[in-house]
Scaffold this motif. Structure first.
Motif, PDB file in Angstrom:
ATOM      1  N   GLY A 247      -4.141 -20.146  92.061  1.00 43.32           N
ATOM      2  CA  GLY A 247      -3.867 -19.150  93.200  1.00 43.32           C
ATOM      3  C   GLY A 247      -3.557 -17.061  92.463  1.00 43.32           C
ATOM      4  N   THR A 248      -3.668 -17.221  91.612  1.00 41.30           N
ATOM      5  CA  THR A 248      -4.482 -15.982  91.282  1.00 41.30           C
ATOM      6  C   THR A 248      -6.018 -15.275  91.522  1.00 41.30           C
ATOM      7  OG1 THR A 248      -4.550 -16.359  89.132  1.00 41.30           O
ATOM      8  CG2 THR A 248      -2.283 -15.250  89.945  1.00 41.30           C
ATOM      9  N   GLU A 249      -6.455 -16.327  91.585  1.00 40.62           N
ATOM     10  CA  GLU A 249      -8.056 -17.219  91.370  1.00 40.62           C
ATOM     11  C   GLU A 249      -8.469 -15.756  93.096  1.00 40.62           C
ATOM     12  OE1 GLU A 249     -11.905 -19.474  92.947  1.00 40.62           O
ATOM     13  OE2 GLU A 249      -9.946 -20.421  91.891  1.00 40.62           O
ATOM     14  N   PRO A 250      -8.068 -15.606  94.381  1.00 42.99           N
ATOM     15  CA  PRO A 250      -7.865 -15.386  94.988  1.00 42.99           C
ATOM     16  C   PRO A 250      -7.983 -13.533  94.801  1.00 42.99           C
ATOM     17  CG  PRO A 250      -6.569 -16.344  95.879  1.00 42.99           C
ATOM     18  CD  PRO A 250      -6.573 -16.575  94.651  1.00 42.99           C
ATOM     19  N   VAL A 251      -6.839 -13.358  93.855  1.00 41.05           N
ATOM     20  CA  VAL A 251      -6.145 -12.218  93.646  1.00 41.05           C
ATOM     21  C   VAL A 251      -7.528 -11.615  93.162  1.00 41.05           C
ATOM     22  CG1 VAL A 251      -4.926 -10.580  92.606  1.00 41.05           C
ATOM     23  CG2 VAL A 251      -4.091 -12.806  93.720  1.00 41.05           C
ATOM     24  N   TRP A 252      -8.128 -11.785  92.179  1.00 44.00           N
ATOM     25  CA  TRP A 252      -8.733 -11.750  90.863  1.00 44.00           C
ATOM     26  C   TRP A 252     -10.674 -12.000  91.973  1.00 44.00           C
ATOM     27  CZ3 TRP A 252      -7.908  -9.923  86.864  1.00 44.00           C
ATOM     28  CH2 TRP A 252      -6.197 -10.365  86.359  1.00 44.00           C
ATOM     29  N   ALA A 253     -10.253 -12.580  92.202  1.00 45.90           N
ATOM     30  CA  ALA A 253     -12.003 -11.710  93.092  1.00 45.90           C
ATOM     31  C   ALA A 253     -11.511 -10.762  94.077  1.00 45.90           C
ATOM     32  CB  ALA A 253     -12.073 -13.750  94.657  1.00 45.90           C
ATOM     33  N   VAL A 254     -10.825 -10.662  94.705  1.00 50.46           N
ATOM     34  CA  VAL A 254     -10.563  -9.213  95.327  1.00 50.46           C
ATOM     35  C   VAL A 254     -10.933  -8.213  94.213  1.00 50.46           C
ATOM     36  CG1 VAL A 254      -9.000  -7.909  96.459  1.00 50.46           C
ATOM     37  CG2 VAL A 254      -9.207 -10.194  97.295  1.00 50.46           C
ATOM     38  N   VAL A 256     -12.076  -7.964  91.725  1.00 45.14           N
ATOM     39  CA  VAL A 256     -13.711  -8.036  90.520  1.00 45.14           C
ATOM     40  C   VAL A 256     -14.290  -7.682  92.063  1.00 45.14           C
ATOM     41  CG1 VAL A 256     -15.679  -8.937  89.661  1.00 45.14           C
ATOM     42  CG2 VAL A 256     -12.971  -9.278  88.879  1.00 45.14           C
ATOM     43  N   GLY A 257     -14.481  -7.817  93.653  1.00 50.55           N
ATOM     44  CA  GLY A 257     -15.228  -7.454  94.204  1.00 50.55           C
ATOM     45  C   GLY A 257     -14.825  -6.048  94.639  1.00 50.55           C
ATOM     46  N   ILE A 258     -14.222  -5.370  94.618  1.00 50.76           N
ATOM     47  CA  ILE A 258     -13.790  -4.136  94.805  1.00 50.76           C
ATOM     48  C   ILE A 258     -13.971  -3.206  94.104  1.00 50.76           C
ATOM     49  CG2 ILE A 258     -12.092  -2.611  95.885  1.00 50.76           C
ATOM     50  CD1 ILE A 258     -10.797  -5.075  97.779  1.00 50.76           C
ATOM     51  N   CYS A 259     -13.513  -3.596  93.012  1.00 51.04           N
ATOM     52  CA  CYS A 259     -13.547  -2.496  91.394  1.00 51.04           C
ATOM     53  C   CYS A 259     -14.970  -2.544  91.348  1.00 51.04           C
ATOM     54  CB  CYS A 259     -12.693  -2.546  90.123  1.00 51.04           C
ATOM     55  SG  CYS A 259     -10.554  -2.491  91.259  1.00 51.04           S
ATOM     56  N   LEU A 260     -15.672  -4.184  90.728  1.00 51.48           N
ATOM     57  CA  LEU A 260     -16.949  -3.654  90.705  1.00 51.48           C
ATOM     58  C   LEU A 260     -17.810  -4.236  91.169  1.00 51.48           C
ATOM     59  CD1 LEU A 260     -16.321  -5.719  87.723  1.00 51.48           C
ATOM     60  CD2 LEU A 260     -15.861  -3.767  87.552  1.00 51.48           C
ATOM     61  N   GLY A 261     -17.196  -4.863  92.501  1.00 47.04           N
ATOM     62  CA  GLY A 261     -18.566  -4.925  93.305  1.00 47.04           C
ATOM     63  C   GLY A 261     -18.571  -4.012  94.818  1.00 47.04           C
ATOM     64  N   GLY A 262     -18.171  -3.302  94.409  1.00 41.57           N
ATOM     65  CA  GLY A 262     -18.230  -1.917  95.324  1.00 41.57           C
ATOM     66  C   GLY A 262     -17.961  -2.501  96.969  1.00 41.57           C
ATOM     67  N   GLU A 263     -17.312  -3.333  97.249  1.00 40.53           N
ATOM     68  CA  GLU A 263     -16.372  -4.064  98.788  1.00 40.53           C
ATOM     69  C   GLU A 263     -15.874  -3.654  98.832  1.00 40.53           C
ATOM     70  OE1 GLU A 263     -18.918  -8.492  97.416  1.00 40.53           O
ATOM     71  OE2 GLU A 263     -16.617  -8.450  97.853  1.00 40.53           O
ATOM     72  N   ARG A 264     -16.095  -3.614 100.079  1.00 38.70           N
ATOM     73  CA  ARG A 264     -14.964  -3.241 101.379  1.00 38.70           C
ATOM     74  C   ARG A 264     -13.548  -4.073 101.776  1.00 38.70           C
ATOM     75  NH1 ARG A 264     -14.574  -0.138  97.480  1.00 38.70           N
ATOM     76  NH2 ARG A 264     -14.989   2.258  97.760  1.00 38.70           N
ATOM     77  N   PHE A 265     -11.971  -3.989 102.600  1.00 39.03           N
ATOM     78  CA  PHE A 265     -12.632  -4.324 103.644  1.00 39.03           C
ATOM     79  C   PHE A 265     -12.572  -3.887 104.818  1.00 39.03           C
ATOM     80  CE2 PHE A 265     -10.419  -7.501 100.552  1.00 39.03           C
ATOM     81  CZ  PHE A 265     -10.510  -8.729 100.977  1.00 39.03           C
ATOM     82  N   GLY A 266     -12.486  -4.323 106.263  1.00 40.04           N
ATOM     83  CA  GLY A 266     -11.830  -3.802 107.238  1.00 40.04           C
ATOM     84  C   GLY A 266     -10.622  -3.439 107.597  1.00 40.04           C
ATOM     85  N   VAL A 267     -10.164  -3.595 109.527  1.00 44.32           N
ATOM     86  CA  VAL A 267      -8.531  -3.852 108.547  1.00 44.32           C
ATOM     87  C   VAL A 267      -8.014  -5.026 109.381  1.00 44.32           C
ATOM     88  CG1 VAL A 267      -6.575  -3.093 110.253  1.00 44.32           C
ATOM     89  CG2 VAL A 267      -7.810  -1.413 110.060  1.00 44.32           C
TER      90      VAL A 267
END
Length: 308
Positions: A247-254, A256-267
């Protein structure tokens, strides 16, 4: 207790590796066709597994059970990966990791090997929270028609839940060794993608070094290590617990996506991420408590380790 903690630690490490795999797959599919990425990933994995699982290095050759079970699981695993890889190519790595975590609440609904009886209503409430989270994640910055990538990841979560439950059922019924089983799965996957990817294989020669690095990571860590570790762990716990501890997989996905991939979330997507993590951990706690209570009442029905 030590064995249980070791199993949990292995599953958490698999979660970390798989959580980072979405950005790796997204980066690789930006440089190469999806089917070529899958074929190369499976081919590299198969070569590594066959080297590690040769009779000279491991006791005995492949058993009939390992070949039969590996062939079946090779097909279901390939189905999961094709949906995941096409899905992550059309959505963000963070979204992909969050939506696939629905596996955590779907697997206990499919897994009947633990003999714990019907799940309590609170578990279905947690599932409802996760489904609401998926809707918010698909909405992005506002409610609109779900994207193709998000829908593919949703389907991948269903197929992966079935695959995890099948791993638990088949490995409990037939004694198999994780490395040999994984070798069969990777060979089956290579064969399945060889023809569909044939037209795009020449593109591998022109692929940049970064793409090859991503393919190597996907093959050696996200496939060989993760498949062997998952099978080893599921043999020593229930399929439901294995899925829940991932269950920690999505936490790591977020992360890595934000820190290394430069992805951003809307509200809306950020709210969906919070609800998804909350729902999956809630579901994990409810299922764990339910299974512990059931095993205390009927200790003889507790699942024993299926391998050594």
């Amino acid at each position: 207790m030590i064995q249980a903690r070791r199993t949990d630690a292995v599953l958490l490490l698999v979660a970390l590796v798989w959580g980072s795999s979405y950005l790796a797959a997204k980066t690789a599919t930006a440089a190469l066709p999806v089917l070529v990425v899958l074929f190369a990933r499976y081919l590299l994995s198969a070569v590594a597994c066959l080297v590690l699982a040769t009779p000279g290095r491991r006791r005995g050759s492949w058993t009939r059970a390992e070949v039969r079970v590996g062939a079946v699981l090779g097909v279901t695993q390939a189905a999961v990966l094709v949906l995941e890889t096409f899905g992550v190519a059309h959505t963000s790595a963070a979204n992909a990791g969050l939506i696939i975590s629905l596996t955590i609440v779907l697997t206990p609904l499919l897994d009947r090997s633990a003999g714990t009886g019907p799940l309590p209503p609170r578990f279905f409430a947690a599932t409802a929270v996760c489904l609401l989270a998926v809707g918010l994640l698909m909405s992005g910055n506002g409610f609109h028609r779900p994207g193709t990538g998000d829908l593919l990841m949703l389907l991948a979560a269903v197929v992966r839940a079935a695959h995890v439950a099948l791993v638990g059922r088949l490995t409990a019924r037939h004694p198999v060794r994780p490395m040999q089983l994984t070798a069969v799965q990777t060979v089956v996957g290579t064969a399945l993608f060889a023809l569909p990817a044939a037209g795009g294989v020449p593109a591998l020669a022109q692929a940049p070094a970064a793409a090859w690095a991503q393919l190597g990571y996907l093959a050696l860590f996200c496939s060989v290590f993760a498949f062997v570790a998952q099978t080893w762990a599921v043999q020593r716990t229930s399929a439901s617990r294995a899925s829940l501890l991932l269950g920690t997989e999505p936490v790591w996905a977020v992360a890595v996506g934000i820190c290394l991939g430069g992805e951003r979330f809307g509200v809306f997507a950020a709210l969906g991420a919070v609800l998804m993590v909350t729902g999956t951990y809630w579901g994990q706690a409810v299922e764990r408590a339910h299974r512990a209570t059931a095993h205390r009442r009927t200790p003889s029905r507790a699942t024993a380790p299926a391998g050594t």
